[in-house]
Design an enzyme around this catalytic site. Sequence first.
Site, PDB file in Angstrom:
ATOM      1  N   THR A  13     -12.667  77.758 -44.080  1.00  0.00           N
ATOM      2  CA  THR A  13     -11.704  78.511 -43.283  1.00  0.00           C
ATOM      3  C   THR A  13     -10.386  78.714 -44.030  1.00  0.00           C
ATOM      4  OG1 THR A  13     -11.045  76.452 -42.162  1.00  0.00           O
ATOM      5  CG2 THR A  13     -12.684  77.832 -41.061  1.00  0.00           C
ATOM      6  N   ASN A  14      -9.955  77.725 -44.785  1.00  0.00           N
ATOM      7  CA  ASN A  14      -8.740  77.907 -45.580  1.00  0.00           C
ATOM      8  C   ASN A  14      -8.978  78.893 -46.722  1.00  0.00           C
ATOM      9  OD1 ASN A  14      -6.412  76.346 -44.566  1.00  0.00           O
ATOM     10  ND2 ASN A  14      -7.782  74.601 -44.765  1.00  0.00           N
ATOM     11  N   ARG A  66     -20.670  60.110 -63.523  1.00  0.00           N
ATOM     12  CA  ARG A  66     -19.451  60.709 -62.975  1.00  0.00           C
ATOM     13  C   ARG A  66     -18.600  61.299 -64.094  1.00  0.00           C
ATOM     14  NH1 ARG A  66     -18.612  61.338 -57.390  1.00  0.00           N
ATOM     15  NH2 ARG A  66     -16.529  62.169 -57.142  1.00  0.00           N
ATOM     16  N   ASN A 108      -2.923  70.950 -52.574  1.00  0.00           N
ATOM     17  CA  ASN A 108      -3.860  70.543 -51.524  1.00  0.00           C
ATOM     18  C   ASN A 108      -3.236  70.811 -50.168  1.00  0.00           C
ATOM     19  OD1 ASN A 108      -6.230  69.108 -50.435  1.00  0.00           O
ATOM     20  ND2 ASN A 108      -4.747  67.525 -49.873  1.00  0.00           N
ATOM     21  N   HIS A 110      -3.194  69.328 -46.377  1.00  0.00           N
ATOM     22  CA  HIS A 110      -3.557  68.126 -45.613  1.00  0.00           C
ATOM     23  C   HIS A 110      -3.154  68.329 -44.157  1.00  0.00           C
ATOM     24  CE1 HIS A 110      -4.528  63.917 -44.964  1.00  0.00           C
ATOM     25  NE2 HIS A 110      -3.445  63.852 -44.209  1.00  0.00           N
ATOM     26  N   GLU A 148      -2.235  61.535 -59.153  1.00  0.00           N
ATOM     27  CA  GLU A 148      -3.372  60.616 -59.210  1.00  0.00           C
ATOM     28  C   GLU A 148      -3.441  59.676 -58.001  1.00  0.00           C
ATOM     29  OE1 GLU A 148      -4.179  58.821 -62.981  1.00  0.00           O
ATOM     30  OE2 GLU A 148      -3.696  60.647 -64.079  1.00  0.00           O
ATOM     31  N   ASP A 151      -2.825  61.871 -51.557  1.00  0.00           N
ATOM     32  CA  ASP A 151      -1.811  62.532 -50.716  1.00  0.00           C
ATOM     33  C   ASP A 151      -0.401  62.064 -51.059  1.00  0.00           C
ATOM     34  OD1 ASP A 151      -3.919  63.786 -49.331  1.00  0.00           O
ATOM     35  OD2 ASP A 151      -4.082  62.114 -47.935  1.00  0.00           O
TER      36      ASP A 151
END
Length: 208
Positions: A13-14, A66, A108, A110, A148, A151
């Site tokens: 949606t974003n 990873r 980002n 949030h 790093e 948030d």
Amino acid sequence: MLRLAVLVSGGGTNLQAIMDSISDGRITNAQIAVVISNNAGAYALTRADEYGAEALVVSPKDYPSREEFNQALLDTLKEHKIDLVVLAGYLVVVPPCVIQEFENRIINIHPSLIPSFCGTGCYGLHVHEKALARGVRVSGATVHFVDEGTDTGPIILQKPVMVEQDDTPEVLQRRIMEQAEWIILPKAIDLIANGKVHVDGRKVTIEE
């Protein structure tokens, strides 16, 4: 022209808000160069296809380690000559090698007013469950640069949203998306694309 990579994990949606904002001129001097998901089944990839943006799956599950996934993600961003990485509901921890390569070039969204209801484990509906359990009267959304920590990067924009007495996590989530997320994420991209965002340590200044 700022080249964007939008990283997504779910419905997108974003991502749709970004695409709509480019189409209607609320975002200028920017284009989506690639949409990347860790989830091959993400509806966001369908949205990207319909918009005409390149859509790729880069998933940790497809790599033996990873470290190899981290390198593949970094290589994909560099191959597409990305200027700004936008995390739009991306549920994979961004590896340090990407954060270092794109310092102050990853943002980002949030779904709370950071520093409230953020950090490890606070994503999706969990954020709104915690806000309602605490009984806050105001929640909202935050766009921030990614470092790093979780948030913890410099805050670019925030927008408050009122909490109603009979809210469920799902109802509050939708209201915050509609009244905050879909507004401030495109706005932040437009500001960055037009050179109006400046970072000094942990503080962001925005040119009027």
